[in-house]
Write an enzyme that holds these catalytic residues in place. Structure first.
Site, mmCIF file in Angstrom:
data_model
loop_
_atom_site.group_PDB
_atom_site.id
_atom_site.type_symbol
_atom_site.label_atom_id
_atom_site.label_comp_id
_atom_site.label_asym_id
_atom_site.label_seq_id
_atom_site.Cartn_x
_atom_site.Cartn_y
_atom_site.Cartn_z
ATOM 1 N N LYS A 126 0.808 -1.224 0.000
ATOM 2 C CA LYS A 126 0.000 0.000 0.000
ATOM 3 C C LYS A 126 0.836 1.267 0.000
ATOM 4 O O LYS A 126 0.426 2.311 -0.510
ATOM 5 C CB LYS A 126 -0.936 0.013 1.207
ATOM 6 C CG LYS A 126 -2.047 -1.032 1.169
ATOM 7 C CD LYS A 126 -3.088 -0.699 0.128
ATOM 8 C CE LYS A 126 -4.275 -1.663 0.177
ATOM 9 N NZ LYS A 126 -5.170 -1.465 -0.986
ATOM 10 N N SER A 157 1.847 -9.597 -0.745
ATOM 11 C CA SER A 157 1.495 -8.174 -0.674
ATOM 12 C C SER A 157 1.578 -7.566 0.709
ATOM 13 O O SER A 157 1.730 -6.354 0.835
ATOM 14 C CB SER A 157 0.096 -7.972 -1.239
ATOM 15 O OG SER A 157 -0.814 -8.816 -0.572
ATOM 16 N N GLU A 159 -9.802 6.055 2.973
ATOM 17 C CA GLU A 159 -10.635 4.990 3.486
ATOM 18 C C GLU A 159 -9.720 3.805 3.758
ATOM 19 O O GLU A 159 -8.653 3.695 3.156
ATOM 20 C CB GLU A 159 -11.706 4.596 2.448
ATOM 21 C CG GLU A 159 -11.239 3.603 1.368
ATOM 22 C CD GLU A 159 -10.184 4.170 0.419
ATOM 23 O OE1 GLU A 159 -10.092 5.405 0.304
ATOM 24 O OE2 GLU A 159 -9.434 3.377 -0.191
#
Lengths: 267, 404
Positions: free
Chosen positions: B96, B386, B118
């Site tokens: 991210k 990830s 969010e």
């Protein structure tokens, strides 16, 4: 002539401004909505915006979010709105009805099926909050072919270039969003609104109606000084929320709130 | 010319990926998106911006991340060799941050003092709070109240980083509701606020810029494959919620027709039960939510469906529009892994390789357990690892009957 255009022509001839109430269809139960529509007309509504309840009303504040939740919990679907309008039309053939909501329920039914059903039921205009004109290339002509007006929003942040595009695509009336925010937000500044409406007047013959932040007779009258129409939603939906457990008490309250605005605007 | 060469020419000027994508927002946000599109178009070709982004990725995020050969696990599955693209080793513990570093630079250039985001699992929220702290930006993060409950650790991390976490009690109290609330905030504070969207969804240009910022993982993995394997891998696997880590890995390989790709969605209790978050694998209808058209789980009346997944980060009824197109043209196979398979994969990788994956990531691993045994030992799979699993220890402990 579309009922919306007809209504604005009449109002113009009388020197009056349009009063346009919004309620969420199916709140607090689908069986009540047609009665509320008639009550709003009795209290002075010129056009009715009937909200299509949606699970994710991104442009709405808490008041209309909860209205959607109440309507959905009673099983209200887009198809039920067509029944409501059909029933409303049995006794009221002149008051324009605009469906206002989000795109997904329409996408799910399909543009053609939606437009056919809406026109057949007696709907006059469609305002899809999350569908700017750039995305309405396919939908717009489908509505137009059935005589349904595509109504678009203009915001305080809209550039003049974009406003010109919106005016070119808009029909019925332009819905000017008076403030940056969601529905039911705090305050509206009539002078500020007037300064934003002025350039729009240069661009279009469409009636300019103002919504967001109108809550009583005083704010309705102030907006009516500068606009062709006044749109009121959360102030009415609040009354529905207050009496959701006692639906019989709602219609008189809607009439009181709207009647006060009508009186203030016509004074 | 490769069969899929057209795919790198998208989106079109209006942000469409075939019938998907676009900009379905209320009018108030149009100017902000126009402005963002213009700013990003200028910066995308600006060598100074790219140099600043690359510098931050190297020195703040810690890139490049390794491509690790999971030998023991490969041997135990008895098929293809499995390679893990170690995005879990990035600063803040997931892919991210690649995107938030890029968007924070955009926010800084646009002069807006406040950022909002969010978050589902909290990884994007943490990554946003991190870059906001570094640049001295005010930061507020919307998070579904149900997710605040199941991801307490990340909530506290955001708090420590100086961000305000706002629990969202409306709707299903998960990621989609957090995104609704973030959009409501943005429409209200659009003059001074930059919205850092965490996935390859939302209105144009977000799917484009989030793809660009995450693609660094795929570019590295492609180069590392050539160096370490000696050729391109036979298959790629990544989990898909909104689809940003999958997009980041897949995009630089999209024209390599010989590389098969598998996107793994959240199967929840099983796609056949209806309790899942797998719009692509379940062939959900086309719909519009959060500014774009895509595959969207909704009922016959067009109301958005409740979703279910063990992982808060995948608990979303839609998916990025570019994935929707890739499904239609057959470039990527979208499948689902259910909660049970995911937990098995989580435990297996932890035991056999000493790497504890996030539950989101474990969806990709679960599909590797299905795919690898069908392949030969001289074939190679690259998986986007990830995120790391620290944040999920409480969830797994609870399933083990342990309370702290």
């Amino acid at each position: 002539m579309n009922r919306i255009d007809q209504r604005f022509a009449e109002l113009k001839a009388q020197g009056r401004k349009a009063l346009i109430p919004y309620i969420t269809a199916g709140d607090p139960g689908p069986e009540h909505s047609v009665g509320f529509m008639h009550a709003l007309v009795e209290a002075g509504a010129d056009i009715i915006e009937l909200g299509v309840p949606f699970s994710d009303p991104m442009a709405d504040g808490p008041v209309i979010q909860k209205a959607c939740e109440r309507a959905l919990s009673k099983g209200t679907r887009l198809l039920d709105l067509f029944d409501m309008v059909r029933e409303f039309r049995r006794t009221d053939t002149t008051t324009p009805v605009v469906l206002m909501g989000y795109l997904n329920p329409v996408e799910r039914i399909g543009y053609d099926a939606f437009a056919d059903a809406a026109a057949e039921a007696g709907v006059d205009g469609v305002l899809t909050v999350d569908m700017p004109p750039e995305e309405a290339v396919e939908f717009g002509p489908i509505l137009k072919a059935r005589g349904l007006a595509s109504i678009f929003l203009v915001a305080p942040t809209t550039s003049n270039a974009r406003a010109a595009t919106i005016c070119a695509h808009g029909e019925g009336y332009l819905y000017y969003v008076s403030l940056k925010g969601v529905t039911g937000s705090a305050s509206l500044n009539a002078e500020d609104v007037a300064s934003h409406l002025a350039p729009l007047r240069e661009m279009t013959e469409l009636p300019l109606c103002v919504g967001f932040g109108i809550r009583d007779g005083a704010s309705a009258a102030a907006v009516a000084q500068v606009a062709d129409g006044v749109i009121v939603g959360s102030a009415l939906v609040n009354r529905i929320a207050d009496s959701a457990d006692d639906p019989a008490a709602i219609a008189p309250q809607l009439k009181a709130v709207l009647g006060e605005m009508r009186q203030a605007m016509d004074a | 010319m490769t069969k899929f060469s057209d795919l790198t020419r998208l989106p079109d000027a209006r942000g469409h990926f075939g019938p998907y994508g676009g900009r379905f927002v209320s009018e108030t946000l149009s100017f902000a998106l126009d402005e963002l599109e213009k700013n990003y178009a200028a910066m995308r070709d600006d060598p100074d911006f790219q140099a600043e982004f690359d510098y931050d990725l190297a020195h703040f995020v810690g890139r490049p991340s390794p491509l690790y050969h999971a030998k023991r696990w490969s041997d135990s599955l008895g098929g293809a060799q499995i390679w893990l693209k170690r995005e879990d080793l990035n600063h803040t513990g997931a892919h991210k941050v690649n995107n938030t570093v890029g968007q924070a630079l955009l926010a800084k250039k646009s002069g807006k003092p406040r950022v909002i985001a969010e978050t589902g699992a909290g990884q994007h929220g943490v990554a946003t709070a991190t870059v906001a702290a570094r640049l001295g930006l005010q930061c507020e993060v919307y998070m579904g109240a149900a997710d605040v409950e199941r991801q307490k650790l990340n909530v506290y991390r955001m708090h420590l980083l100086g961000a305000k976490v706002i629990p969202v009690d409306s709707g299903t109290r998960t990621l989609k509701d957090a995104m609704n609330e973030a959009l409501r905030d943005w429409v209200t504070n659009v003059d001074d606020t930059f919205y850092i969207i965490g996935t390859v969804a939302g209105p144009h240009p977000y799917p484009l810029l989030v793809r660009d910022f995450n693609s660094v993982a795929g570019r590295e993995a492609r180069r590392q494959s050539l160096e370490q394997i000696g050729r391109l891998p036979d298959a790629l696997i990544a989990c898909v919620g909104g689809g940003s880590n999958a997009m980041g890995l897949f995009y630089p390989f999209v024209e390599d027709d010989e590389v098969a790709m598998y996107g793994v969605e959240a199967g929840g209790d099983g796609v056949e039960t209806g309790r899942h978050a797998a719009p692509l694998a379940s062939n959900a209808p086309r719909g519009v939510l959060h500014g774009n058209r895509t595959y969207l789980m909704s009922d016959a009346a067009g109301q958005v469906s409740d979703t279910h997944s063990i992982s808060a980060g995948l608990d979303y009824p839609g998916v990025g529009p570019e994935h929707a197109l890739w499904k239609d043209v057959g470039r990527v196979n979208y499948v689902a892994a259910n909660d049970q398979q995911v937990l098995e994969a989580f435990r297996e990788l932890t035991h056999m390789e000493g790497i504890m994956p996030a539950l989101e990531t474990a969806h990709a691993l679960a599909h590797a357990k299905v795919l690898a045994p069908t392949m030969r030992p001289d074939q190679h799979i690259v998986i986007n690892l990830s995120g790391r699993g620290d944040k999920d220890i409480m969830t797994v402990a609870k399933l083990d009957g342990i309370e702290f």
